[in-house]
Design an enzyme around this catalytic site. Structure first.
Site, PDB file in Angstrom:
ATOM      1  N   ASP A   1      27.964  60.686  61.325  1.00 36.75           N
ATOM      2  CA  ASP A   1      28.291  61.722  60.348  1.00 36.75           C
ATOM      3  C   ASP A   1      28.572  63.019  61.103  1.00 36.75           C
ATOM      4  O   ASP A   1      28.323  63.127  62.294  1.00 36.75           O
ATOM      5  CB  ASP A   1      27.202  61.882  59.290  1.00 36.75           C
ATOM      6  CG  ASP A   1      25.846  62.248  59.867  1.00 36.75           C
ATOM      7  OD1 ASP A   1      25.780  62.665  61.036  1.00 36.75           O
ATOM      8  OD2 ASP A   1      24.844  62.121  59.147  1.00 36.75           O
TER       9      ASP A   1
ATOM     10  N   ASP B   1      25.451  53.936  52.944  1.00 34.42           N
ATOM     11  CA  ASP B   1      24.348  54.205  53.860  1.00 34.42           C
ATOM     12  C   ASP B   1      23.276  54.950  53.098  1.00 34.42           C
ATOM     13  O   ASP B   1      23.561  55.644  52.119  1.00 34.42           O
ATOM     14  CB  ASP B   1      24.798  55.050  55.053  1.00 34.42           C
ATOM     15  CG  ASP B   1      24.802  56.543  54.725  1.00 34.42           C
ATOM     16  OD1 ASP B   1      23.858  57.254  55.130  1.00 34.42           O
ATOM     17  OD2 ASP B   1      25.730  57.006  54.030  1.00 34.42           O
TER      18      ASP B   1
ATOM     19  N   CYS C   1      12.257  35.604  50.588  1.00 33.73           N
ATOM     20  CA  CYS C   1      12.845  36.383  51.682  1.00 33.73           C
ATOM     21  C   CYS C   1      12.747  35.622  52.992  1.00 33.73           C
ATOM     22  O   CYS C   1      11.706  35.046  53.317  1.00 33.73           O
ATOM     23  CB  CYS C   1      12.153  37.740  51.807  1.00 33.73           C
ATOM     24  SG  CYS C   1      12.794  38.776  53.139  1.00 33.73           S
TER      25      CYS C   1
ATOM     26  N   CYS D   1      13.244  37.138  56.019  1.00 29.35           N
ATOM     27  CA  CYS D   1      13.147  38.105  57.114  1.00 29.35           C
ATOM     28  C   CYS D   1      12.037  37.726  58.080  1.00 29.35           C
ATOM     29  O   CYS D   1      11.131  36.952  57.733  1.00 29.35           O
ATOM     30  CB  CYS D   1      12.936  39.515  56.561  1.00 29.35           C
ATOM     31  SG  CYS D   1      11.230  39.946  56.170  1.00 29.35           S
TER      32      CYS D   1
ATOM     33  N   CYS E   1       8.434  38.362  56.574  1.00 32.75           N
ATOM     34  CA  CYS E   1       7.983  37.428  55.538  1.00 32.75           C
ATOM     35  C   CYS E   1       7.719  36.037  56.103  1.00 32.75           C
ATOM     36  O   CYS E   1       6.937  35.267  55.545  1.00 32.75           O
ATOM     37  CB  CYS E   1       9.007  37.366  54.410  1.00 32.75           C
ATOM     38  SG  CYS E   1       9.017  38.856  53.369  1.00 32.75           S
TER      39      CYS E   1
ATOM     40  N   HIS F   1      11.486  44.668  57.117  1.00 41.40           N
ATOM     41  CA  HIS F   1      11.682  43.921  55.869  1.00 41.40           C
ATOM     42  C   HIS F   1      12.723  44.594  54.982  1.00 41.40           C
ATOM     43  O   HIS F   1      13.635  43.944  54.459  1.00 41.40           O
ATOM     44  CB  HIS F   1      10.366  43.788  55.102  1.00 41.40           C
ATOM     45  CG  HIS F   1      10.565  43.293  53.701  1.00 41.40           C
ATOM     46  ND1 HIS F   1      10.704  41.964  53.384  1.00 41.40           N
ATOM     47  CD2 HIS F   1      10.700  43.983  52.517  1.00 41.40           C
ATOM     48  CE1 HIS F   1      10.900  41.833  52.084  1.00 41.40           C
ATOM     49  NE2 HIS F   1      10.906  43.040  51.535  1.00 41.40           N
TER      50      HIS F   1
END
Length: 377
Positions: free
Chosen positions: A90, A272, A310, A312, A315, A341
């Protein structure tokens, strides 16, 4: 650079390519690493594991420390943080909003007092482009003013007129820098930013004008800064018909899982937000069943993962009980696991949106999840 593969209503399925990282599948969520790191102890290798496609860093903050000249000396931001994928930086324009007590806006640019040590800093369109060129990001954002809400019509009009003049200066300087023989990334792209506060006529006028400058992509800025959610959606609805169809579209700083689904439905490609990392560091976790506050006492002896649906790395390995204990014990590991996560969830969210678009069932996906993901478990 951007290929629109198909549409469903106004929702778009596309592919984006740039100097680093191959082809990005859109819609995409960009993982925010303000100072070349995700807050919560997450590094570039973690980003690969949670399926991040694009990392986003902050021009203003990296200019202050360690300094964009040092990062250039180290080979650019990709090499500095050891991330091989695309990076968007940015422009420092958001700090014109967030650091309002520490800045003065002039036609030439913005005078800041550093929030770190108080030293005086000047940043205008040319300076922002030079900093981002030193960083070597794949996408540089134009320098703009993010206007606080509510704003008067007169101020918003003068501001977006100045932002248009700043974009013209950004483009000239960006083209000059890309042509230099020693530029870190001569293929760096430039996205223009639409402003105009919550005034639809200003937004439309500004979008029409900046689209004439033929930037590589266009963003809608100045939203999610205090206005009601429906007002944000109304502004997107007003601006979207005037955004070039063949260029990528980026909704800056947004937002919740529901916001992302609704943004996709209104024709947005890039998103974002600091929400997954910020909320994670406070024990607020996103799941397909709704949000979980892991600090709640009911999770003290809960052997289940954060979400049984999930995949991930958190998890797969840890229980709600253990994660709650880490937060209560104020262990740094709690922040890292929670952020991992949440980032995985956001990246999976956009992956499932893409799958739904590929299958022609995004409307069904939106109907099932847009409200559900805003609920608490």
């Amino acid at each position: 650079m951007f290929k629109l593969l198909k549409t469903e209503g106004r929702a778009r399925r596309g592919q984006f390519s740039c100097a680093h990282g191959g082809v990005v599948q859109t819609p995409v969520f960009m993982n925010v690493g303000t100072q070349a790191a995700i807050k919560g102890g997450v590094d570039a290798f973690d980003l690969q594991e949670v399926r991040c496609q694009i990392e986003l860093s902050n021009t203003y903050h990296l200019h202050l420390r360690p300094g964009d000249q040092l990062i250039r000396q180290m080979g650019g931001l990709h090499k500095f943080m050891n991330w091989e994928g695309p990076i968007l930086t940015d422009s420092g324009g958001f700090q014109v909003f967030s650091l309002a007590p520490l800045r003065r806006i002039k036609e030439k640019g913005v005078y800041f007092s550093s929030h770190i040590d108080g030293r005086k800093i000047f940043m205008g369109p040319e300076e922002s482009m030079r900093i981002q060129s030193n960083l070597g990001s794949d996408v540089a954002m134009a320098f703009d003013e993010c206007v606080e809400n509510p704003a008067t019509y007169e101020y918003a009009k003068a501001s977006c007129e100045r932002t248009l003049r700043w974009l013209e200066r950004c483009k000239r300087e960006h083209d000059r820098l890309n042509a230099l023989p020693d530029t870190v990334n001569p293929q760096q792209l430039l996205f223009g930013i639409n402003q105009g506060a919550t005034f639809e006529d200003l937004r439309v006028w500004h979008m029409e004008e900046i689209s004439k400058l033929d930037c590589d992509g266009y963003a809608i800025g100045g939203l999610a800064v205090g206005e009601p959610t429906q007002v944000m959606y109304d502004i997107i609805d007003a601006v979207e018909p005037y955004m070039p169809r063949e260029k990528p579209r980026y909704l800056m700083g947004v937002g919740t899982p529901s916001n992302i689904i609704e943004g996709v439905a209104r024709g947005v490609d890039f998103f974002d937000c600091v929400m997954p990392s910020r909320n994670g560091r406070h024990g607020k976790l996103f799941t397909w069943e709704g949000t979980v506050n892991i600090l709640n006492a009911k999770y003290a002896a809960d052997e289940r993962p954060i979400s049984e649906s999930c995949g991930c790395p958190v998890c797969k390995r840890f229980s709600r009980s253990y994660l709650r204990h880490l937060f209560k014990a104020e262990e740094t590991l709690a922040l890292r696991l929670a952020v991992l996560h949440n980032l995985y969830f956001y990246n999976e969210l956009t992956a499932k949106i893409r799958e739904a678009l590929d299958a022609g069932r995004f409307g069904e996906f939106r109907a099932e999840y847009s409200e559900k993901l805003a609920e608490r478990v």
